[in-house]
Scaffold this active site. Structure first.
Site, short mmCIF file in Angstrom:
data_model
loop_
_atom_site.label_atom_id
_atom_site.label_comp_id
_atom_site.label_asym_id
_atom_site.label_seq_id
_atom_site.Cartn_x
_atom_site.Cartn_y
_atom_site.Cartn_z
N HIS A 59 54.47 63.21 59.08
CA HIS A 59 52.62 63.32 58.93
C HIS A 59 52.89 64.48 58.54
O HIS A 59 52.55 65.66 59.41
CB HIS A 59 52.47 62.53 59.38
CG HIS A 59 52.74 61.12 59.34
ND1 HIS A 59 53.89 60.21 60.25
CD2 HIS A 59 51.90 59.81 58.97
CE1 HIS A 59 53.89 58.92 60.29
NE2 HIS A 59 53.01 58.70 59.78
N GLU A 79 45.15 57.58 51.15
CA GLU A 79 44.54 57.29 52.40
C GLU A 79 43.33 58.37 52.75
O GLU A 79 42.47 58.29 53.54
CB GLU A 79 45.55 56.80 54.05
CG GLU A 79 46.50 56.07 53.78
CD GLU A 79 48.22 56.06 54.04
OE1 GLU A 79 48.63 55.11 54.06
OE2 GLU A 79 48.67 57.72 54.26
N ALA A 114 45.19 56.15 61.76
CA ALA A 114 45.11 55.41 60.05
C ALA A 114 44.23 55.09 60.22
O ALA A 114 43.21 54.66 60.27
CB ALA A 114 45.82 53.83 61.33
N1 GUN Z 1 46.38 58.79 58.43
C1 GUN Z 1 47.22 58.08 57.37
N2 GUN Z 1 47.56 58.55 56.39
C2 GUN Z 1 48.05 59.01 57.51
C3 GUN Z 1 48.98 61.19 57.15
O1 GUN Z 1 49.78 60.76 56.05
N3 GUN Z 1 48.89 62.37 57.93
C4 GUN Z 1 47.96 62.00 58.98
N4 GUN Z 1 48.57 62.43 60.34
N5 GUN Z 1 47.66 60.82 59.36
C5 GUN Z 1 47.02 59.37 58.85
#
Ligand code: GUN
Length: 157
Positions: A59, A79, A114
């Site tokens: 991530h 996101e 999230a």
């Molecule tokens: N929450 C939703 N998408 C992501 C992401 O890509 N990275 C992180 N760190 N948290 C998230």
């Protein structure tokens, strides 16, 4: 559909970790769509601690370098944009950089939350609070959040 098409469609549900979709296919072939979220979750939950750690580490930081450079995956970019992380003020941006580096130093993996539909203020509050957690509960929380992210990604396909 075949394995390749399945992995093409669902390979991005878990961030940069197509092995989850591959394993799901290898376990159950072409599963009914109502079963997908639970099946993906059990593939992750049954994986080793090293695989889970690699999944967390896949991530990108929130409002981090990759986000600024425009190098996020399509899903992560959506996101982060939905939480208006692309509109940080200079002060908020500095807060994220500081928290991101403290968090990674303490836990050895990035902060995962999230964030879809949360505000920047809410995210920063949660971020500061979670920095106080112990490594084991933060590891478990990261995996829980990753499952939440996956469910939201699945619903928005
Ligand atoms: N929450 C939703 N998408 C992501 C992401 O890509 N990275 C992180 N760190 N948290 C998230």
């Amino acid at each position: 559909m075949g394995r390749e098409e399945f992995v093409n469609i669902y390979g991005g549900i878990y961030e940069q970790s197509p092995w989850v979709a591959e394993q799901a296919w290898d376990r159950e072939g072409n599963p009914p769509s109502a079963r997908l979220a639970a099946l993906f979750e059990s593939c992750v939950n049954d994986s080793t601690r090293e695989q889970k750690l690699a999944l967390i580490r896949a991530h990108p930081d929130l409002a981090g370098r990759a986000a600024i450079a425009g190098e996020l995956t399509k899903e992560s970019s959506e996101e982060q944009r939905s939480a208006s992380l692309d509109q940080c003020t200079e002060v908020e941006f500095k807060c994220f950089q500081l928290l991101n580096s403290h968090y990674k130093e303490k836990f050895g993996f990035p902060f995962v939350m999230a964030v879809r539909n949360s505000s920047r203020r809410e995210i920063l509050e949660v971020f500061k609070r979670r920095l106080e957690n112990n490594p084991q509960s933060e590891f478990n929380l990261a995996i829980d959040e990753i499952h939440k992210i996956a469910r939201m990604r699945l619903f928005s396909l």
